[in-house]
Motif scaffolding. Structure first.
Motif, PDB file in Angstrom:
ATOM      1  N   SER A  25       0.728  -1.180  -0.073  1.00  0.00           N
ATOM      2  CA  SER A  25       0.195  -0.107  -0.026  1.00  0.00           C
ATOM      3  C   SER A  25       0.673   1.381   0.070  1.00  0.00           C
ATOM      4  N   LEU A  26       0.353   2.267  -0.409  1.00  0.00           N
ATOM      5  CA  LEU A  26       0.912   3.706  -0.563  1.00  0.00           C
ATOM      6  C   LEU A  26      -0.132   4.628   0.271  1.00  0.00           C
ATOM      7  N   LYS A  27       0.514   5.288   1.075  1.00  0.00           N
ATOM      8  CA  LYS A  27      -0.651   6.184   1.872  1.00  0.00           C
ATOM      9  C   LYS A  27      -1.036   7.323   1.004  1.00  0.00           C
ATOM     10  N   ARG A  28      -0.006   7.876   0.252  1.00  0.00           N
ATOM     11  CA  ARG A  28      -0.331   8.965  -0.693  1.00  0.00           C
ATOM     12  C   ARG A  28       0.372   8.703  -1.870  1.00  0.00           C
ATOM     13  N   PHE A  38      -4.758   8.303 -18.246  1.00  0.00           N
ATOM     14  CA  PHE A  38      -4.766   8.748 -19.431  1.00  0.00           C
ATOM     15  C   PHE A  38      -5.854   7.965 -20.364  1.00  0.00           C
ATOM     16  N   ARG A  39      -6.513   8.433 -21.174  1.00  0.00           N
ATOM     17  CA  ARG A  39      -7.168   7.642 -22.316  1.00  0.00           C
ATOM     18  C   ARG A  39      -6.486   8.154 -23.638  1.00  0.00           C
ATOM     19  N   ASN A  40      -6.106   7.161 -24.274  1.00  0.00           N
ATOM     20  CA  ASN A  40      -5.352   7.222 -25.534  1.00  0.00           C
ATOM     21  C   ASN A  40      -4.439   8.350 -25.597  1.00  0.00           C
ATOM     22  N   GLN A  41      -3.652   8.377 -24.401  1.00  0.00           N
ATOM     23  CA  GLN A  41      -2.606   9.323 -24.279  1.00  0.00           C
ATOM     24  C   GLN A  41      -3.102  10.716 -23.701  1.00  0.00           C
ATOM     25  N   LYS A  42      -4.230  11.142 -23.628  1.00  0.00           N
ATOM     26  CA  LYS A  42      -4.837  12.344 -23.026  1.00  0.00           C
ATOM     27  C   LYS A  42      -5.353  12.074 -21.608  1.00  0.00           C
ATOM     28  N   LYS A  43      -4.938  12.876 -20.763  1.00  0.00           N
ATOM     29  CA  LYS A  43      -5.161  13.022 -19.530  1.00  0.00           C
ATOM     30  C   LYS A  43      -6.732  13.419 -19.207  1.00  0.00           C
ATOM     31  N   ILE A  44      -7.333  12.467 -18.543  1.00  0.00           N
ATOM     32  CA  ILE A  44      -8.703  12.648 -18.213  1.00  0.00           C
ATOM     33  C   ILE A  44      -9.099  12.663 -16.689  1.00  0.00           C
ATOM     34  N   ILE A  45      -8.138  12.048 -15.778  1.00  0.00           N
ATOM     35  CA  ILE A  45      -8.608  12.150 -14.352  1.00  0.00           C
ATOM     36  C   ILE A  45      -7.086  12.510 -13.892  1.00  0.00           C
ATOM     37  N   SER A  46      -7.060  13.421 -12.460  1.00  0.00           N
ATOM     38  CA  SER A  46      -5.907  13.221 -11.632  1.00  0.00           C
ATOM     39  C   SER A  46      -6.554  13.313 -10.211  1.00  0.00           C
ATOM     40  N   ALA A  47      -5.902  12.734  -9.376  1.00  0.00           N
ATOM     41  CA  ALA A  47      -6.168  12.417  -8.047  1.00  0.00           C
ATOM     42  C   ALA A  47      -5.007  11.904  -7.268  1.00  0.00           C
ATOM     43  N   ALA A  48      -5.214  11.935  -5.973  1.00  0.00           N
ATOM     44  CA  ALA A  48      -4.110  11.686  -5.161  1.00  0.00           C
ATOM     45  C   ALA A  48      -4.597  10.907  -3.734  1.00  0.00           C
ATOM     46  N   GLY A  49      -3.973  10.050  -3.288  1.00  0.00           N
ATOM     47  CA  GLY A  49      -4.474   9.513  -2.141  1.00  0.00           C
ATOM     48  C   GLY A  49      -3.975   7.965  -1.863  1.00  0.00           C
ATOM     49  N   GLU A  50      -4.665   7.238  -1.264  1.00  0.00           N
ATOM     50  CA  GLU A  50      -4.016   6.059  -0.601  1.00  0.00           C
ATOM     51  C   GLU A  50      -4.433   4.838  -1.639  1.00  0.00           C
ATOM     52  N   ILE A  51      -3.552   4.090  -2.133  1.00  0.00           N
ATOM     53  CA  ILE A  51      -4.003   3.015  -2.884  1.00  0.00           C
ATOM     54  C   ILE A  51      -3.363   1.586  -2.356  1.00  0.00           C
TER      55      ILE A  51
END
Length: 419
Positions: free
Chosen positions: A217-220, A226-239
């Protein structure tokens, strides 16, 4: 079994929204029946917050609160203004449920037990004299003109009421009774149903080597989709890495935005494992670490920056031998290590099935519901509450708050004209 028109309000669904709706109606003086097809109510409620019940999120700024529900969030403005997070906390505190506020304003039970919330709700229902019918599924909803005339439950008994509330939840976790029955009823009664999809659901990854990272796990982390090399979502957090791909709060929150995109085009998730450092800062820190530990092997040095289980994978992605001493790492290898930590790319193959999602995206179109009352704009004596409505929030208590608020408003509205 009581006959037709014996009740003022009939609530279909004994989850969080249904129980709150029944309580709200009964507090005003309505004669209420709550119908739940499971043998016990609130089965899904017991799973929330990892069993601790994340009751709500104490975001008191109404606009910021609504922003956590995406495009359809504005539908909840009135419901939240009538019964918001602070009201929810006070409501449960009065019922004897102790609460505590944790990171990101999440409100959980003080005891760490979701059972406390369920017991409080059931106790309140009993004290108010709400009749509760368990283990009986609604088989038929009868309509006459623009109103529901009665409902028939399993066994053939007829129940009549002046007003009806459908609070049957979504289609996630079917073992808890969330099998999507309410969508069929709503559609039959003239409501538009937005296509159902899993929301707050883990993401499947194509790369075979990612399976070896399961449990890390990564805390942050920084997340860019990317969809077809175009950025569609940005976020940050625990994974969290899993045997099938990625999970964790941050991943769940972006899952609805990914939807069915993988079937139409290439979708790639880029992970920045150390988003607090820019490229130059990270490269400088790594260089200093290597210089201070010249005889240390690479994967052990990398473990000073990222989880140790992730170190070998990052080294291999950077085409560097994880077992070599850092004194032998070249400048080019060091550059590739920085890039791998800042831009770890994983190809999305899809989402897990809708049944595994924490909540369901889609459902009854909010435009067909009066946001001031939760009354159907199609059926005069029908109200909706909870997850069946096409409004869902991110993780952190927001989806339960939607249930409390819409349930409270639907119950009050359904009982307002009974006298």
């Amino acid at each position: 079994m009581k006959n037709k028109q014996q009740y003022d309000v009939a609530v279909i669904g004994g989850g969080p929204a249904g129980m709150m709706a029944a309580i709200s109606a009964a507090e005003i003086g309505a004669r209420v029946v709550l119908i739940e097809k499971n043998e016990t109510p609130g089965k899904k409620l017991l799973l929330t917050g990892g069993g601790r019940c994340n009751l709500t999120n104490l975001e008191l700024d109404l606009r910021k609160l609504v922003a956590n529900y995406g495009e359809t969030g504005p539908f909840l403005f009135h419901a939240f203004s009538e019964f918001g997070p602070k009201d929810s906390v006070e409501f449960f505190n009065k019922l004897g449920v102790e609460t505590m506020v944790e990171n990101n304003r999440r409100v959980l039970t003080g005891s760490g037990k979701a059972d406390d919330v369920l017991e409080a709700l059931v106790g309140r229902l009993k004290n108010l004299g709400v009749e509760m019918i368990y283990g009986r599924k609604v088989a038929t909803i009868n309509k006459k003109d623009n109103s529901i005339s009665s409902i028939i439950i399993a066994g053939g008994e007829t129940i009549g009421a002046k007003n009806y509330i459908i609070a049957t939840g979504g289609k996630s976790y079917p073992g808890t009774g969330s099998t999507g029955d309410g969508y069929d009823w709503a559609h039959t009664l003239g409501h538009k149903i937005i296509k159902l999809a899993p929301a707050l659901v883990p993401i499947k990854i194509k790369e075979p080597w990612a399976k070896d990272l399961a449990g890390i796990s990564l805390k942050r982390a920084g997340i860019t989709v990317f969809r077809n090399q175009k950025k569609i979502i940005s976020a940050a957090g625990e994974i969290l890495f899993t045997h099938f791909g990625l999970s964790g709060p941050a991943i769940l929150n972006i899952s609805a935005g990914i939807g069915d995109l993988p079937g139409k085009s290439e979708v790639v998730i880029s992970l920045n494992l150390l988003p607090a450092l820019n490229r130059d800062e990270l490269e400088k820190n790594i260089l200093e670490n290597f210089q201070n530990n010249p005889n240390k092997i690479l994967k052990n040095c990398l473990a000073d920056f990222i989880p140790s289980g992730l170190s070998p994978a990052i080294a291999q992605i950077a085409n560097a031998n994880p077992a070599k001493t850092v004194n032998d790492v070249t400048k080019e290898e060091r550059r590739r290590l920085v890039e791998a930590m800042r831009d770890l790319r994983l190809t999305v193959s899809g989402l897990l099935e809708i049944e595994t999602g924490m909540v369901t995206a889609g459902g009854v179109e909010p435009e067909g519901i009066d946001d001031k009352t939760m009354r159907s704009k199609t059926i005069n004596n029908l109200f909706f509450a909870g997850e069946i409505i096409n409004v869902h929030g991110v993780t952190g208590g927001f989806n339960l708050q939607q249930c409390w608020s819409t349930g409270r408003l639907a119950g009050a509205s359904a009982s307002a004209n009974i006298k």
